[in-house]
Design a protein around this motif. Sequence first.
Motif, PDB file in Angstrom:
ATOM      1  N   PHE A 251       0.808  -1.223   0.000  1.00 43.40           N
ATOM      2  CA  PHE A 251       0.000   0.000   0.000  1.00 43.40           C
ATOM      3  C   PHE A 251       0.842   1.274   0.000  1.00 43.40           C
ATOM      4  CE2 PHE A 251      -4.101  -1.832   2.079  1.00 43.40           C
ATOM      5  CZ  PHE A 251      -4.273  -2.663   0.988  1.00 43.40           C
ATOM      6  N   LEU A 252       2.157   1.140   0.116  1.00 43.07           N
ATOM      7  CA  LEU A 252       3.018   2.321   0.131  1.00 43.07           C
ATOM      8  C   LEU A 252       3.103   2.952  -1.258  1.00 43.07           C
ATOM      9  CD1 LEU A 252       5.863   1.013   2.425  1.00 43.07           C
ATOM     10  CD2 LEU A 252       4.219   2.810   2.957  1.00 43.07           C
ATOM     11  N   PRO A 253       3.292   4.273  -1.309  1.00 39.48           N
ATOM     12  CA  PRO A 253       3.406   4.942  -2.608  1.00 39.48           C
ATOM     13  C   PRO A 253       4.685   4.542  -3.340  1.00 39.48           C
ATOM     14  CG  PRO A 253       3.650   6.522  -0.818  1.00 39.48           C
ATOM     15  CD  PRO A 253       3.351   5.206  -0.195  1.00 39.48           C
ATOM     16  N   LYS A 254       4.637   4.698  -4.642  1.00 39.86           N
ATOM     17  CA  LYS A 254       5.819   4.415  -5.464  1.00 39.86           C
ATOM     18  C   LYS A 254       6.893   5.465  -5.180  1.00 39.86           C
ATOM     19  CE  LYS A 254       2.903   4.461  -8.801  1.00 39.86           C
ATOM     20  NZ  LYS A 254       1.974   4.478  -9.817  1.00 39.86           N
ATOM     21  N   GLY A 255       8.153   5.052  -5.268  1.00 47.07           N
ATOM     22  CA  GLY A 255       9.276   5.979  -5.122  1.00 47.07           C
ATOM     23  C   GLY A 255       9.489   6.501  -3.718  1.00 47.07           C
ATOM     24  N   LEU A 256       8.920   5.852  -2.707  1.00 48.19           N
ATOM     25  CA  LEU A 256       9.015   6.337  -1.329  1.00 48.19           C
ATOM     26  C   LEU A 256      10.446   6.247  -0.814  1.00 48.19           C
ATOM     27  CD1 LEU A 256       7.364   7.401   1.078  1.00 48.19           C
ATOM     28  CD2 LEU A 256       7.139   5.026   1.827  1.00 48.19           C
ATOM     29  N   GLU A 257      10.982   7.395  -0.397  1.00 50.65           N
ATOM     30  CA  GLU A 257      12.343   7.475   0.139  1.00 50.65           C
ATOM     31  C   GLU A 257      12.372   7.743   1.639  1.00 50.65           C
ATOM     32  OE1 GLU A 257      14.561  10.357  -2.089  1.00 50.65           O
ATOM     33  OE2 GLU A 257      14.287   9.285  -3.981  1.00 50.65           O
ATOM     34  N   LYS A 258      11.373   8.450   2.149  1.00 47.58           N
ATOM     35  CA  LYS A 258      11.349   8.843   3.554  1.00 47.58           C
ATOM     36  C   LYS A 258       9.955   8.563   4.118  1.00 47.58           C
ATOM     37  CE  LYS A 258      12.315  12.779   6.550  1.00 47.58           C
ATOM     38  NZ  LYS A 258      12.674  14.199   6.599  1.00 47.58           N
ATOM     39  N   LEU A 259       9.904   7.813   5.238  1.00 51.06           N
ATOM     40  CA  LEU A 259       8.631   7.427   5.840  1.00 51.06           C
ATOM     41  C   LEU A 259       8.658   7.709   7.334  1.00 51.06           C
ATOM     42  CD1 LEU A 259       5.858   6.019   5.593  1.00 51.06           C
ATOM     43  CD2 LEU A 259       7.053   3.829   5.863  1.00 51.06           C
ATOM     44  N   ASN A 260       7.670   8.465   7.815  1.00 57.34           N
ATOM     45  CA  ASN A 260       7.546   8.784   9.237  1.00 57.34           C
ATOM     46  C   ASN A 260       6.306   8.085   9.785  1.00 57.34           C
ATOM     47  OD1 ASN A 260       7.345   9.841  11.803  1.00 57.34           O
ATOM     48  ND2 ASN A 260       7.629  11.961  11.168  1.00 57.34           N
ATOM     49  N   LEU A 261       6.536   7.085  10.646  1.00 60.34           N
ATOM     50  CA  LEU A 261       5.467   6.335  11.297  1.00 60.34           C
ATOM     51  C   LEU A 261       5.508   6.520  12.815  1.00 60.34           C
ATOM     52  CD1 LEU A 261       5.772   3.011   9.272  1.00 60.34           C
ATOM     53  CD2 LEU A 261       4.002   4.750   9.038  1.00 60.34           C
ATOM     54  N   SER A 262       6.145   7.575  13.277  1.00 62.57           N
ATOM     55  CA  SER A 262       6.285   7.802  14.717  1.00 62.57           C
ATOM     56  C   SER A 262       4.932   8.120  15.360  1.00 62.57           C
ATOM     57  CB  SER A 262       7.268   8.943  14.988  1.00 62.57           C
ATOM     58  OG  SER A 262       6.760  10.158  14.492  1.00 62.57           O
ATOM     59  N   HIS A 263       4.867   7.889  16.672  1.00 59.92           N
ATOM     60  CA  HIS A 263       3.681   8.198  17.470  1.00 59.92           C
ATOM     61  C   HIS A 263       2.421   7.515  16.921  1.00 59.92           C
ATOM     62  CE1 HIS A 263       6.466  11.498  18.468  1.00 59.92           C
ATOM     63  NE2 HIS A 263       5.933  11.398  19.680  1.00 59.92           N
ATOM     64  N   ASN A 264       2.518   6.205  16.707  1.00 60.95           N
ATOM     65  CA  ASN A 264       1.370   5.403  16.312  1.00 60.95           C
ATOM     66  C   ASN A 264       1.166   4.312  17.341  1.00 60.95           C
ATOM     67  OD1 ASN A 264      -0.027   6.015  13.592  1.00 60.95           O
ATOM     68  ND2 ASN A 264       2.134   6.415  13.161  1.00 60.95           N
ATOM     69  N   LEU A 265       0.507   3.240  16.982  1.00 61.35           N
ATOM     70  CA  LEU A 265       0.203   2.155  17.914  1.00 61.35           C
ATOM     71  C   LEU A 265       0.936   0.865  17.559  1.00 61.35           C
ATOM     72  CD1 LEU A 265      -3.660   2.735  18.205  1.00 61.35           C
ATOM     73  CD2 LEU A 265      -1.854   3.567  19.726  1.00 61.35           C
ATOM     74  N   TYR A 266       2.110   0.988  16.947  1.00 67.53           N
ATOM     75  CA  TYR A 266       2.877  -0.197  16.582  1.00 67.53           C
ATOM     76  C   TYR A 266       3.415  -0.850  17.837  1.00 67.53           C
ATOM     77  CZ  TYR A 266       2.638   1.430  11.796  1.00 67.53           C
ATOM     78  OH  TYR A 266       2.188   1.830  10.584  1.00 67.53           O
ATOM     79  N   CYS A 267       3.284  -2.186  17.891  1.00 69.78           N
ATOM     80  CA  CYS A 267       3.826  -2.926  19.022  1.00 69.78           C
ATOM     81  C   CYS A 267       4.320  -4.284  18.525  1.00 69.78           C
ATOM     82  CB  CYS A 267       2.780  -3.102  20.125  1.00 69.78           C
ATOM     83  SG  CYS A 267       1.338  -4.021  19.618  1.00 69.78           S
ATOM     84  N   GLY A 268       5.136  -4.905  19.337  1.00 66.99           N
ATOM     85  CA  GLY A 268       5.633  -6.230  18.976  1.00 66.99           C
ATOM     86  C   GLY A 268       6.806  -6.167  18.021  1.00 66.99           C
ATOM     87  N   PHE A 269       6.637  -6.759  16.863  1.00 65.71           N
ATOM     88  CA  PHE A 269       7.726  -7.027  15.925  1.00 65.71           C
ATOM     89  C   PHE A 269       7.462  -6.363  14.579  1.00 65.71           C
ATOM     90  CE2 PHE A 269      11.180  -9.317  14.183  1.00 65.71           C
ATOM     91  CZ  PHE A 269      10.797  -9.865  12.965  1.00 65.71           C
ATOM     92  N   ILE A 270       8.452  -5.657  14.062  1.00 64.77           N
ATOM     93  CA  ILE A 270       8.375  -5.080  12.719  1.00 64.77           C
ATOM     94  C   ILE A 270       9.452  -5.736  11.871  1.00 64.77           C
ATOM     95  CG2 ILE A 270       8.800  -3.007  11.327  1.00 64.77           C
ATOM     96  CD1 ILE A 270       6.207  -2.671  12.571  1.00 64.77           C
TER      97      ILE A 270
END
Length: 159
Positions: free
Chosen positions: A87-106
């Motif tokens: 689902f990520l956009p094409k050509g993505l170089e920089k991604l900010n996913l800070s301050h979300n609800l991610y937990c466990g394993f990435i």
Amino acid sequence: MKYLIWLVLFSPFLLSCRMGIRNESVKQPLTKELTKLEKLFWLPYDSVMVYYDLSNDNIENFPNLSAFTIKSLDLSHNLLDTINPLFLPKGLEKLNLSHNLYCGFILIRKNTIPYLKELDISHNALNRIDIAPPLYRINVSYNDLNVIDLNHKNIQYLD
């Protein structure tokens, strides 16, 4: 009889006036402001952007942005708990996913996000991160990390 002729001759004008009044009420301004994500989806799917800000937009499910080309995407301060690389956009170089609800394993496998150079996944509740692509800048601060597995050959900044 004179009344009937008058009604036939002038009734189209009366209908026009009524329709005009009805259309006026339909053209009332909308009171609901569109979210940033809704505004993005109004753009043509082949749009190319250097930066797009979707922060603080109350996004719960990872949006399908694969039809767009965005070099830098800010999805910080949302309610996300999964990443779908398809689902990520094409050509993505920089991604900010800070301050979300991610937990466990990435886990980000090699060649799943081929152009990605910078990732900020700070301020979540991750305990393990495994990133295979050669990133230059990674921010994983303010997580509960026990295990970090990175391809560190190209890293210039790690927090």
